[in-house]
Design a protein around this motif. Structure first.
Motif, PDB file in Angstrom:
ATOM      1  N   ALA A  55      33.130  43.637  41.291  1.00  0.00           N
ATOM      2  CA  ALA A  55      33.030  43.751  39.841  1.00  0.00           C
ATOM      3  C   ALA A  55      32.121  44.923  39.491  1.00  0.00           C
ATOM      4  CB  ALA A  55      32.479  42.464  39.248  1.00  0.00           C
ATOM      5  N   HIS A  56      32.261  45.448  38.277  1.00  0.00           N
ATOM      6  CA  HIS A  56      31.393  46.547  37.863  1.00  0.00           C
ATOM      7  C   HIS A  56      30.946  46.329  36.421  1.00  0.00           C
ATOM      8  CE1 HIS A  56      35.443  48.020  36.648  1.00  0.00           C
ATOM      9  NE2 HIS A  56      34.793  48.506  35.604  1.00  0.00           N
ATOM     10  N   VAL A  57      29.785  46.905  36.110  1.00  0.00           N
ATOM     11  CA  VAL A  57      29.211  46.764  34.787  1.00  0.00           C
ATOM     12  C   VAL A  57      29.825  47.793  33.851  1.00  0.00           C
ATOM     13  CG1 VAL A  57      27.246  48.291  35.294  1.00  0.00           C
ATOM     14  CG2 VAL A  57      27.035  46.549  33.503  1.00  0.00           C
ATOM     15  N   LEU A  58      30.153  47.378  32.627  1.00  0.00           N
ATOM     16  CA  LEU A  58      30.761  48.280  31.640  1.00  0.00           C
ATOM     17  C   LEU A  58      29.751  48.788  30.618  1.00  0.00           C
ATOM     18  CD1 LEU A  58      34.155  46.485  30.927  1.00  0.00           C
ATOM     19  CD2 LEU A  58      33.774  48.564  32.249  1.00  0.00           C
ATOM     20  N   ASP A  59      28.642  48.080  30.449  1.00  0.00           N
ATOM     21  CA  ASP A  59      27.587  48.524  29.543  1.00  0.00           C
ATOM     22  C   ASP A  59      26.262  48.204  30.220  1.00  0.00           C
ATOM     23  OD1 ASP A  59      25.706  48.994  27.587  1.00  0.00           O
ATOM     24  OD2 ASP A  59      26.922  48.191  25.954  1.00  0.00           O
ATOM     25  N   ALA A  60      25.584  49.233  30.707  1.00  0.00           N
ATOM     26  CA  ALA A  60      24.341  49.055  31.453  1.00  0.00           C
ATOM     27  C   ALA A  60      23.111  49.053  30.564  1.00  0.00           C
ATOM     28  CB  ALA A  60      24.202  50.152  32.507  1.00  0.00           C
ATOM     29  N   GLY A 101      35.930  42.494  36.364  1.00  0.00           N
ATOM     30  CA  GLY A 101      36.266  42.315  37.764  1.00  0.00           C
ATOM     31  C   GLY A 101      37.714  41.891  37.934  1.00  0.00           C
ATOM     32  N   PRO A 102      38.275  42.064  39.130  1.00  0.00           N
ATOM     33  CA  PRO A 102      39.656  41.654  39.390  1.00  0.00           C
ATOM     34  C   PRO A 102      39.758  40.148  39.525  1.00  0.00           C
ATOM     35  CG  PRO A 102      38.656  42.464  41.400  1.00  0.00           C
ATOM     36  CD  PRO A 102      37.630  42.662  40.321  1.00  0.00           C
ATOM     37  N   ALA A 103      40.914  39.626  39.183  1.00  0.00           N
ATOM     38  CA  ALA A 103      41.120  38.186  39.313  1.00  0.00           C
ATOM     39  C   ALA A 103      41.095  37.758  40.768  1.00  0.00           C
ATOM     40  CB  ALA A 103      42.442  37.790  38.663  1.00  0.00           C
ATOM     41  N   ASN A 104      41.604  38.612  41.652  1.00  0.00           N
ATOM     42  CA  ASN A 104      41.724  38.243  43.062  1.00  0.00           C
ATOM     43  C   ASN A 104      40.949  39.207  43.948  1.00  0.00           C
ATOM     44  OD1 ASN A 104      43.618  36.029  42.612  1.00  0.00           O
ATOM     45  ND2 ASN A 104      45.090  37.640  42.082  1.00  0.00           N
ATOM     46  N   GLY A 105      39.734  39.485  43.597  1.00  0.00           N
ATOM     47  CA  GLY A 105      38.882  40.374  44.390  1.00  0.00           C
ATOM     48  C   GLY A 105      37.438  40.023  44.193  1.00  0.00           C
ATOM     49  N   PRO A 144      41.528  24.809  40.134  1.00  0.00           N
ATOM     50  CA  PRO A 144      40.703  26.004  39.931  1.00  0.00           C
ATOM     51  C   PRO A 144      40.143  26.569  41.241  1.00  0.00           C
ATOM     52  CG  PRO A 144      40.110  24.256  38.394  1.00  0.00           C
ATOM     53  CD  PRO A 144      41.008  23.644  39.411  1.00  0.00           C
ATOM     54  N   VAL A 145      40.119  27.900  41.308  1.00  0.00           N
ATOM     55  CA  VAL A 145      39.586  28.614  42.469  1.00  0.00           C
ATOM     56  C   VAL A 145      38.483  29.550  41.971  1.00  0.00           C
ATOM     57  CG1 VAL A 145      40.096  30.229  44.327  1.00  0.00           C
ATOM     58  CG2 VAL A 145      41.804  28.501  43.667  1.00  0.00           C
ATOM     59  N   ARG A 146      37.351  29.545  42.644  1.00  0.00           N
ATOM     60  CA  ARG A 146      36.228  30.394  42.237  1.00  0.00           C
ATOM     61  C   ARG A 146      36.569  31.860  42.413  1.00  0.00           C
ATOM     62  NH1 ARG A 146      32.084  32.675  45.039  1.00  0.00           N
ATOM     63  NH2 ARG A 146      32.740  31.612  46.954  1.00  0.00           N
ATOM     64  N   THR A 147      36.282  32.675  41.386  1.00  0.00           N
ATOM     65  CA  THR A 147      36.499  34.116  41.490  1.00  0.00           C
ATOM     66  C   THR A 147      35.526  34.711  42.501  1.00  0.00           C
ATOM     67  OG1 THR A 147      35.023  34.464  39.608  1.00  0.00           O
ATOM     68  CG2 THR A 147      37.387  34.336  39.138  1.00  0.00           C
ATOM     69  N   GLY A 148      35.931  35.831  43.097  1.00  0.00           N
ATOM     70  CA  GLY A 148      35.136  36.425  44.172  1.00  0.00           C
ATOM     71  C   GLY A 148      33.797  36.953  43.752  1.00  0.00           C
ATOM     72  N   TRP A 149      33.604  37.255  42.467  1.00  0.00           N
ATOM     73  CA  TRP A 149      32.335  37.814  42.009  1.00  0.00           C
ATOM     74  C   TRP A 149      31.432  36.754  41.381  1.00  0.00           C
ATOM     75  CZ3 TRP A 149      34.089  36.667  37.228  1.00  0.00           C
ATOM     76  CH2 TRP A 149      35.439  36.912  36.954  1.00  0.00           C
ATOM     77  N   ARG A 202      42.790  41.303  35.483  1.00  0.00           N
ATOM     78  CA  ARG A 202      41.369  41.603  35.402  1.00  0.00           C
ATOM     79  C   ARG A 202      40.723  40.744  34.325  1.00  0.00           C
ATOM     80  NH1 ARG A 202      39.740  45.596  38.486  1.00  0.00           N
ATOM     81  NH2 ARG A 202      37.725  45.663  37.434  1.00  0.00           N
ATOM     82  N   VAL A 203      39.413  40.567  34.463  1.00  0.00           N
ATOM     83  CA  VAL A 203      38.668  39.719  33.542  1.00  0.00           C
ATOM     84  C   VAL A 203      37.398  40.444  33.117  1.00  0.00           C
ATOM     85  CG1 VAL A 203      37.627  37.456  33.184  1.00  0.00           C
ATOM     86  CG2 VAL A 203      39.504  37.707  34.808  1.00  0.00           C
ATOM     87  N   ALA A 204      37.136  40.453  31.825  1.00  0.00           N
ATOM     88  CA  ALA A 204      35.834  40.889  31.313  1.00  0.00           C
ATOM     89  C   ALA A 204      34.981  39.639  31.123  1.00  0.00           C
ATOM     90  CB  ALA A 204      35.996  41.634  29.996  1.00  0.00           C
ATOM     91  N   PHE A 205      33.685  39.757  31.387  1.00  0.00           N
ATOM     92  CA  PHE A 205      32.827  38.587  31.322  1.00  0.00           C
ATOM     93  C   PHE A 205      31.381  39.027  31.152  1.00  0.00           C
ATOM     94  CE2 PHE A 205      33.489  39.888  35.682  1.00  0.00           C
ATOM     95  CZ  PHE A 205      32.227  39.849  36.278  1.00  0.00           C
TER      96      PHE A 205
END
Length: 744
Positions: free
Chosen positions: A103-108, A96-100, A459-464, A80-83
């Motif tokens: 993604a979801h927000v952690l601080d709205a 969001g997941p590395a291979n999905g 490099p491969v673009r992440t899904g989100w 998983r990656v925080a961004f």
């Protein structure tokens, strides 16, 4: 017409300009579901912890704008990656997941997020946010599922905080806190107290301050550490005073920068590592595996230093000049026998240096492990195991990414492996301990995104991450710039990027704006800029040069604008304009100048130094008077800026001569000034006084004040308003036949 000082957004008063679209950010801010900020802490108190309501694994908000993703930080597994993502119109913390693709927000919260760091044990994600969009920031942590969110530092009114490195086990986080300045902090010129800067013996710029000060340095430079100065003594001293062990460390003082180790669980009290009154910057860059040594970066611009703090003795056994730019300057090997640094000490371009350390932390040998002729090391990232490093090199603005093996305990650099990049610039590297990496990429025809590289296919673009085709509206593809080189009147070669408006014959001169970046140590790079896209859509070309003082072209080029060299930087702008005309790119009767921050200063200066050259100008968050800038900016910014511009007291005549306000009577071209209402880096009064003085002379001048923004415009709605207002203004004076208005 009197200047409107109210903190509202103002459209430029141009006849026939279309009415602005409704602005969501103009509405009152929604109530927040968390406790109010605590009362100010007593002087010397540890950072207060403020608990907030849990966000939880919230669903993605509605997409309000084409979004970008940047500043990745991976969990220990790399799954998983925080961004940071502006999918909801403001930069927020996401995961969001590395291979999905979900993604979801952690601080709205609507506070823009600026930095992210996932703890090595995977339990916490630390991040820096800017309440209200201003310059004061705070450090928070949240669990990966969105629970446990709380403020670690910077919650006190007037304080500011930044994240540093985690300990290798994730038990503590390094945090820098700028303590609120007490009464009288603004009493001295430019907040420059005496005896606070190790580069100055008495708080003043000494004789020869703009002479060469490093062995082998060519050209002008600020004085770093003069021979015999107390600060140049062996590392047992800081500012001429022994650094005391942690248990005897002084309490953090008003107006000081202080580095702490903070337990995110709150089980242990914060530990004060180091405090420095009058510091320009301070960052915890690494913590040794056994927690004995801590790598710090300190100092003003152009005079940054790496300090190795020995917590066992409280002393500094090693220090070395390091490059400006990215604050993450290096890391220690797992056994603390080697320190890896990104440094330009005694060289033109930053390189990877290997420092072999004795048991007490003193340097036994310093050598270059990786360097390139004519290319600087921009980014350095090493996983905790220390077996390899990731390097991003800057080749005239574009990036070259490579990994290098570190043999054994880091005694030698092994094989190199280069990654082919789908876009021009790398802005952040996040290594994964088991191998691979996540890289934040940006390019001239895409918005920022995050790409994964952990195999032989590149490099491969992440899904989100948004696909490239969403960079701009349909039918208006982004323009790929071409590099241009021109020569200043004194022979110095300047670089830059030229963007030609679509649908115009390359052989026909057209209207053109010279856009100047901030810094001045920033660099123009070939990344997608929505502002340029908006201007190009109005039929106006853009030339974005690197005038002297910019980074990416060597240390001597960065230092070439110091002291009286800043007059030559102003002339560089005119020389760029002359080159565009001579080469047939630009119509000499339809030239404009525009810039932000230091570029805003250069815009104002160019308009008064060359009043007949430009038809109009747009100055964004610029300094109009260097004396009032020093008096109104943040204390630590003033201390750092003095290394570039001059001391506000001892160099007052030079600062007066360099200030656009000192020549305001020569202004002829209409000017639009833009400023964020919460800007404490360059206070809004800098734009206000320039606009007021221009109007007093009968020169058309307008002020656009952006609500809920600071020095950087981070919200999608205000950025859109700013782009359209600036393009409207330029179009009015450069392309009157397109707007139906006649330029005056």
């Amino acid at each position: 017409m009197p200047l409107d000082r109210s903190p509202q957004r103002h459209r430029p008063r141009t006849a026939g300009a279309p009415a602005p679209a409704p602005d969501p950010a103009a509405d009152p801010a929604p109530a927040r579901d968390h406790a109010p900020a605590p009362a100010p802490a007593p002087a010397g108190a540890a950072p207060a912890v403020l608990h907030l309501a849990d966000t939880g694994a919230a669903d993605p908000p509605a997409v309000l704008t084409v979004h970008g993703c940047w500043y990745p930080s991976a969990d220990p597994t790399g799954d998983r990656v925080a961004f940071i993502c502006d999918r909801a119109g403001v930069p927020q913390l996401w995961s969001g997941p590395a291979n999905g693709s979900e993604a979801h927000v952690l601080d709205a919260d609507p506070d823009p997020v600026t930095e992210v760091s996932w703890s090595p044990d995977g339990r916490w994600i630390a991040y820096t946010s800017a309440p209200g969009g201003g310059e004061h920031t705070r450090v928070l942590v949240v669990r990966p599922d969105g629970t446990g969110r709380h403020v670690l530092a910077g919650a006190e009114p007037g304080a500011s905080a930044h994240i540093g490195s985690w300990s290798r086990d994730g038990s503590v986080l390094g945090v820098t806190v700028a303590q609120p300045a007490g009464p009288g902090a603004h009493s001295s010129p430019g907040h420059m107290p005496q005896d606070t800067d190790p580069g100055f013996a008495d708080g003043a710029l000494p004789d020869g301050a703009y002479a060469a000060a490093r062995t082998g340095r060519v050209g002008q430079a600020t004085l770093l550490l003069p021979p015999g100065h107390p600060a140049a003594a062996p590392a047992a001293h800081m500012n001429g005073t022994p650094v005391r062990p942690p248990e005897a460390a002084p309490a953090a003082a008003d107006g000081a920068l202080s580095a702490y180790l903070i337990d995110p669980d709150g089980t242990h009290a914060p530990a004060l590592l180091h405090t420095e009154p009058g510091a320009a910057s301070l960052r915890v860059c690494d913590i040794a595996a056994d927690n004995r040594f801590v790598l710090l970066r300190r100092g003003p611009r152009g005079r940054r230093e790496a300090l190795l703090l020995d917590r066992a003795t409280g002393r500094i056994p090693f220090r070395l000049h390091v490059a400006d730019g990215d604050p993450w300057i290096g890391r220690l090997s797992p056994d603390s026998s080697t320190l890896w640094l990104r440094s330009d000490a005694d060289r033109e371009f930053a390189a990877l240096l290997r420092v072999r350390l004795a048991e007490d932390g003193t340097a036994e040998e310093v050598s270059a492990a990786a360097e390139r002729d004519g290319s600087q090391l921009d980014l350095l990232s090493l996983p905790d195991h220390g077996r390899w490093a990731l390097l991003a090199w800057n080749a005239h603005g574009a990036s070259d990414l490579e990994s290098v093996g570190l043999d054994g305990a880091g005694d030698a650099v092994g094989p190199h492996h280069r990654s082919e990049l789908p876009h021009e610039v790398v802005t952040r590297i996040a290594p994964v301990a088991r191998g691979g990496l996540f890289a934040a990429l940006s390019g001239s025809r895409r918005r920022p995104g995050i790409w994964q590289a952990d195999g032989p296919f590149g490099p491969v673009r992440t899904g989100w991450t948004a696909p490239d085709e969403e960079a701009a509206p349909p039918g208006r593809p982004p323009v790929r710039p071409v590099p241009l080189r021109c020569r200043a009147r004194d022979g110095l070669v300047l670089g830059g990027w030229y963007y030609r408006a679509p649908d115009r014959d390359p052989g026909r001169p057209g209207p053109c704006v010279v856009h100047l970046h901030g810094g001045p140590e920033e660099q123009e790079r070939p990344v997608f800029n929505p502002l340029y896209h908006e201007i190009l859509g109005r039929g106006i070309d853009v030339f974005a040069p690197d005038v002297r003082g910019s980074s990416g072209w060597g240390r001597s080029f960065v230092d070439a604008d110091l002291g009286t060299g800043r007059f030559a930087a102003i002339e560089d702008v005119a020389d760029c304009a002359a080159y565009l005309v001579a080469e047939g790119h630009a119509d000499p009767l339809r030239l404009a100048v525009m810039g932000r921050s230091y570029g805003g200063y250069l815009t104002m200066a160019s308009l008064v130094w060359h009043p007949e050259l430009f038809r109009t100008g747009v100055a964004v968050c610029g300094m109009s008077d260097l004396t009032t800038f020093f008096a109104g900016t943040e204390p630590w910014i003033a201390r750092s800026a003095a290394a570039k511009y001059g001391h506000p007291e001892h160099d007052r005549e030079l600062l007066r001569a360099l200030s656009p306000m000192s020549r305001i009577d020569r202004l002829r071209a209409p000017v639009l000034a833009v400023h964020g209402e919460h800007d404490t880096n360059v206070p809004p009064t800098e734009s206000e006084q320039f606009v007021r003085a221009a109007r007093a002379q009968g020169v058309p001048a307008e002020l656009l004040t952006l609500r809920n923004e600071g020095h950087d415009f981070l919200r999608a709605d205000t950025r859109r308003l700013y782009r359209r207002a600036a393009a409207d203004w330029l179009e009015q004076y450069l392309v009157p036949d397109r707007t139906g208005r006649r330029a005056t």
